[in-house]
Structures are given as C-alpha cells and as structure tokens.
Design an enzyme around this catalytic site. Structure first.
Site, PDB file in Angstrom:
ATOM      1  N   GLY A  16       0.418  -1.001   0.449  1.00 41.74           N
ATOM      2  CA  GLY A  16       0.210  -0.216  -0.114  1.00 41.74           C
ATOM      3  C   GLY A  16       1.074   1.132   0.083  1.00 41.74           C
ATOM      4  O   GLY A  16       1.557   1.270  -0.572  1.00 41.74           O
ATOM      5  N   TYR A 151     -12.338   3.687  13.576  1.00 41.56           N
ATOM      6  CA  TYR A 151     -11.398   4.215  12.319  1.00 41.56           C
ATOM      7  C   TYR A 151     -11.653   5.206  12.428  1.00 41.56           C
ATOM      8  O   TYR A 151     -10.220   6.515  12.739  1.00 41.56           O
ATOM      9  CB  TYR A 151     -11.866   3.228  11.427  1.00 41.56           C
ATOM     10  CG  TYR A 151     -10.486   3.783  10.179  1.00 41.56           C
ATOM     11  CD1 TYR A 151      -9.499   3.274  10.515  1.00 41.56           C
ATOM     12  CD2 TYR A 151     -10.756   4.132   9.225  1.00 41.56           C
ATOM     13  CE1 TYR A 151      -8.606   3.669   9.127  1.00 41.56           C
ATOM     14  CE2 TYR A 151      -9.890   5.589   8.295  1.00 41.56           C
ATOM     15  CZ  TYR A 151      -8.592   4.819   8.429  1.00 41.56           C
ATOM     16  OH  TYR A 151      -8.248   4.895   7.914  1.00 41.56           O
ATOM     17  N   THR A 186      -5.493   0.457  -2.425  1.00 43.01           N
ATOM     18  CA  THR A 186      -4.181  -0.825  -1.646  1.00 43.01           C
ATOM     19  C   THR A 186      -4.977  -2.231  -1.308  1.00 43.01           C
ATOM     20  O   THR A 186      -6.205  -2.513  -1.600  1.00 43.01           O
ATOM     21  CB  THR A 186      -3.655   0.287  -0.290  1.00 43.01           C
ATOM     22  OG1 THR A 186      -5.136   0.116   1.012  1.00 43.01           O
ATOM     23  CG2 THR A 186      -2.989   1.210  -0.510  1.00 43.01           C
TER      24      THR A 186
HETATM   25  P1  NAD Z   1      -2.398  -1.722   3.878  1.00 42.70           P
HETATM   26  O1  NAD Z   1      -3.512  -1.370   4.822  1.00 42.70           O
HETATM   27  O2  NAD Z   1      -2.453  -2.506   2.615  1.00 42.70           O
HETATM   28  O3  NAD Z   1      -1.372  -2.542   4.191  1.00 42.70           O
HETATM   29  C1  NAD Z   1      -0.655  -2.425   5.314  1.00 42.70           C
HETATM   30  C2  NAD Z   1       0.192  -2.396   6.369  1.00 42.70           C
HETATM   31  O4  NAD Z   1       0.153  -2.419   7.625  1.00 42.70           O
HETATM   32  C3  NAD Z   1       0.910  -4.180   5.815  1.00 42.70           C
HETATM   33  O5  NAD Z   1       1.911  -4.238   4.649  1.00 42.70           O
HETATM   34  C4  NAD Z   1       0.472  -4.743   7.285  1.00 42.70           C
HETATM   35  O6  NAD Z   1       1.420  -6.029   6.688  1.00 42.70           O
HETATM   36  C5  NAD Z   1       1.333  -4.011   8.253  1.00 42.70           C
HETATM   37  N1  NAD Z   1       1.108  -4.103   9.121  1.00 42.70           N
HETATM   38  C6  NAD Z   1      -0.544  -4.555   9.834  1.00 42.70           C
HETATM   39  N2  NAD Z   1      -0.117  -4.987  11.146  1.00 42.70           N
HETATM   40  C7  NAD Z   1       0.820  -4.346  11.676  1.00 42.70           C
HETATM   41  C8  NAD Z   1       1.807  -3.579  12.606  1.00 42.70           C
HETATM   42  N3  NAD Z   1       1.327  -4.183  13.900  1.00 42.70           N
HETATM   43  N4  NAD Z   1       2.749  -3.516  12.932  1.00 42.70           N
HETATM   44  C9  NAD Z   1       4.187  -3.261  11.504  1.00 42.70           C
HETATM   45  N5  NAD Z   1       3.234  -3.191  10.471  1.00 42.70           N
HETATM   46  C10 NAD Z   1       1.535  -3.514  10.386  1.00 42.70           C
HETATM   47  O7  NAD Z   1      -1.920  -0.094   3.033  1.00 42.70           O
HETATM   48  P2  NAD Z   1      -2.593   0.973   3.659  1.00 42.70           P
HETATM   49  O8  NAD Z   1      -4.211   0.542   2.661  1.00 42.70           O
HETATM   50  O9  NAD Z   1      -1.813   2.000   2.366  1.00 42.70           O
HETATM   51  O10 NAD Z   1      -2.769   2.089   4.301  1.00 42.70           O
HETATM   52  C11 NAD Z   1      -1.720   2.417   5.365  1.00 42.70           C
HETATM   53  C12 NAD Z   1      -2.234   3.807   6.352  1.00 42.70           C
HETATM   54  O11 NAD Z   1      -2.995   4.564   5.443  1.00 42.70           O
HETATM   55  C13 NAD Z   1      -3.019   2.848   6.619  1.00 42.70           C
HETATM   56  O12 NAD Z   1      -2.953   3.589   8.353  1.00 42.70           O
HETATM   57  C14 NAD Z   1      -4.709   3.626   6.952  1.00 42.70           C
HETATM   58  O13 NAD Z   1      -5.471   3.657   7.702  1.00 42.70           O
HETATM   59  C15 NAD Z   1      -4.669   4.604   5.381  1.00 42.70           C
HETATM   60  N6  NAD Z   1      -5.526   4.806   4.781  1.00 42.70           N
HETATM   61  C16 NAD Z   1      -5.320   4.337   3.621  1.00 42.70           C
HETATM   62  C17 NAD Z   1      -7.254   4.345   2.814  1.00 42.70           C
HETATM   63  C18 NAD Z   1      -6.451   3.701   1.659  1.00 42.70           C
HETATM   64  O14 NAD Z   1      -8.312   4.206   0.920  1.00 42.70           O
HETATM   65  N7  NAD Z   1      -6.479   2.787   1.942  1.00 42.70           N
HETATM   66  C19 NAD Z   1      -7.504   6.060   3.294  1.00 42.70           C
HETATM   67  C20 NAD Z   1      -6.990   6.607   4.424  1.00 42.70           C
HETATM   68  C21 NAD Z   1      -5.884   6.366   4.980  1.00 42.70           C
END
Ligand code: NAD
Length: 249
Positions: A16, A151, A186
């Site tokens: 992601g 969240y 992602t």
């Molecule tokens: P994702 O959720 O697909 O991947 C998350 C990653 O976090 C994975 O590689 C996982 O192995 C790792 N992870 C999980 N638990 C963990 C831990 N305890 N310690 C270390 N690593 C850990 O990636 P994403 O969707 O890009 O989300 C990343 C961030 O962006 C998150 O904080 C999410 O809330 C935020 N976010 C996502 C979106 C979206 O639409 N995807 C939008 C706004 C914010």
C-alpha cells in the site's frame, strides 16, 4: 533529489501507501529503513529496490521498537503509516475492536515517536531540522463517514497527537504533520471490497464517494509524503493535509 542524504524510517512499508512511499523516498535520494510486520512483503520490497534497509517491526511491540531505535541511530524522518480500518458503527465495535484500533492506529505513534524522537532532536541540533509524518485519513479529518466509527475516532486522535508534538517541539526544528488520503487503491482496500456482501457494488460505492470519479492510486499520495518529509516543507508544522480527490471540498 528532495530528500537526498536523509535517513527516513517508514512503518507498514510492506504494501500500500507505506511501500509506495518507501520506494518514492528512496528514488528521491533518501536512505530508507522500511519496516513492516510482514517479512515476505519486505523481501519483495527489497527485490524492487536493493538499497532499501528492510526490518521486521511490529509497531505494537514497544521492546522491538526500542531495540530498533537503538540500532538505527541517526534519523531525519519518520513516517508512521501503520493502521487498520475497522468497519462498522458504534454498535458493531466491541471493546476489543476499540482497543485493537487504538493500539495499532494511535498508540503505535506514541511508541514510535517516543523511541525515535531523541535521535531526531539530535539531528535538529546538528542540521536544524527533522520531520515526522503521521497517517490520518479524510475519514474524521473534516468529514464523518458511515461505518467508520472507531477508525474515524482513531484518525482524529492522530491529528490531535500530530498537533501536540508539533507544538511541543516547534522551537527545536522538529516538524510534525499528518496526511489525510481519500480512498486509495491498496491491498487492504481490495480486501474490504472482496469481503463486502456485493463486491461489485462495494467498489462502485467507494468510487462514487470520490468526486473526481476514481480511486486514488498510491502514487497520488507519495508526492505529499515526500514534500512533508523534505526541507521543502520547512515552514510547515502541525497541519493535516487532505489528498482526497475532492471528498472534503
Ligand atoms: P494496507 O492496509 O494495504 O497495508 C497495511 C500494512 O500494514 C501491511 O503491509 C501490514 O503488514 C502492515 N501492518 C499491519 N499490522 C502491523 C503492525 N502491527 N506493525 C507493523 N506493520 C503492520 O495499506 P494502506 O491501505 O496503504 O494503509 C496504510 C495506512 O493508510 C493506514 O494507516 C490506513 O488507515 C491509512 N489510510 C488508508 C486509506 C485507503 O483507502 N487505503 C485511506 C486513508 C488512510
């Protein structure tokens, strides 16, 4: 090369936005320490860029964080990206869901910043600046969303934490900001779509809430990540930046 010579640590860099940010920061000249709980994903990241220093790290494990901070030493930038999306209203949120979300989405930042801040403040003394970036979300930053009860609550807390750190250390040269993405394509978003009762409709609904008419790509977000971790944002601290395709207009 906007972050050339900087040592920057990224959490949740296995996939992601964390992964894309690690690659983009490395391409902009940073020495990147990429961390994630998923070692297989980190191996794949190193295959994509062999210069990245990948380390397994669970951001809920204080002892592991402290050990990594001792090992990493000098640090100019920290991107706290790890987080989890719980789906549902307050009526769907058991106490364990609340605790898990706060532990991963917020307390992880308390742990990471507490452990790495002394080395970053040393860098402020040496070169005048260091930067922390925290992952928030459009959900909670300005706008409320259905089924994002805990969240959104955690991501609002991230913004409060960001402003508090910024205010406490503004005189030192340490800056702390937050990024608030819209809906980004992602792996975890794909999981949320696949687990919906009607995945085709779920994807349409996610796209429909983006006024620009499409999901964000990870590389729609990385330029803001680089900016906020680089000296280009040297006058910017305590802010939450939406990169949301117009959701919060
Ligand atoms: P994702 O959720 O697909 O991947 C998350 C990653 O976090 C994975 O590689 C996982 O192995 C790792 N992870 C999980 N638990 C963990 C831990 N305890 N310690 C270390 N690593 C850990 O990636 P994403 O969707 O890009 O989300 C990343 C961030 O962006 C998150 O904080 C999410 O809330 C935020 N976010 C996502 C979106 C979206 O639409 N995807 C939008 C706004 C914010």
């Amino acid at each position: 090369m906007r972050v050339e010579g900087s040592r920057i640590l990224v959490t949740a860099a296995g996939q992601g936005m964390g992964r894309a940010s690690a690659l983009a920061l490395a391409a902009e000249g940073a020495t990147v320490i990429a961390t994630d709980i998923n070692e297989g994903a980190l191996s794949e990241l190193v295959r994509a860029n062999g210069a990245i220093d990948a380390r397994r790290l669970d951001v809920t494990d204080q002892a592991a964080i402290d050990a990594l901070a001792r090992d990493v030493g000098r640090l100019d930038g920290l991107f706290n990206c790890a987080g989890f999306v719980h789906n549902g209203t307050i009526l769907d949120c058991r106490e364990k869901d609340w605790d898990f979300s706060f532990d991963l989405n917020v307390k992880s930042m308390y742990r990471m910043i507490g452990a790495f801040l002394p080395a970053m403040l040393d860098r402020c003394e040496e070169r005048g600046t260091a930067a922390i970036l925290n992952m928030a979300s459009m959900a909670s930053s300005i706008k409320g969303f259905p089924n994002r009860f805990v969240y959104g609550t955690t991501k609002a807390a991230v913004i409060g934490l960001t402003k508090a750190i910024a205010a406490d250390f503004v005189r030192t040269g340490l800056r702390c900001n937050a990024v608030c993405p819209g809906t980004v394509d992602t792996p975890s978003l794909r999981d949320r779509i696949a687990s919906a009762a009607d995945p085709v409709q779920a994807e349409k609904d996610f796209i429909a809430r983006q006024p620009m008419g499409r999901l964000a790509d990870v590389d729609d977000i990385t330029p803001m990540v680089i900016y906020l971790l680089s000296a280009e944002s040297r006058m910017v601290t305590g802010q939450a930046f939406s990169v949301d395709g117009g959701v919060t207009i």
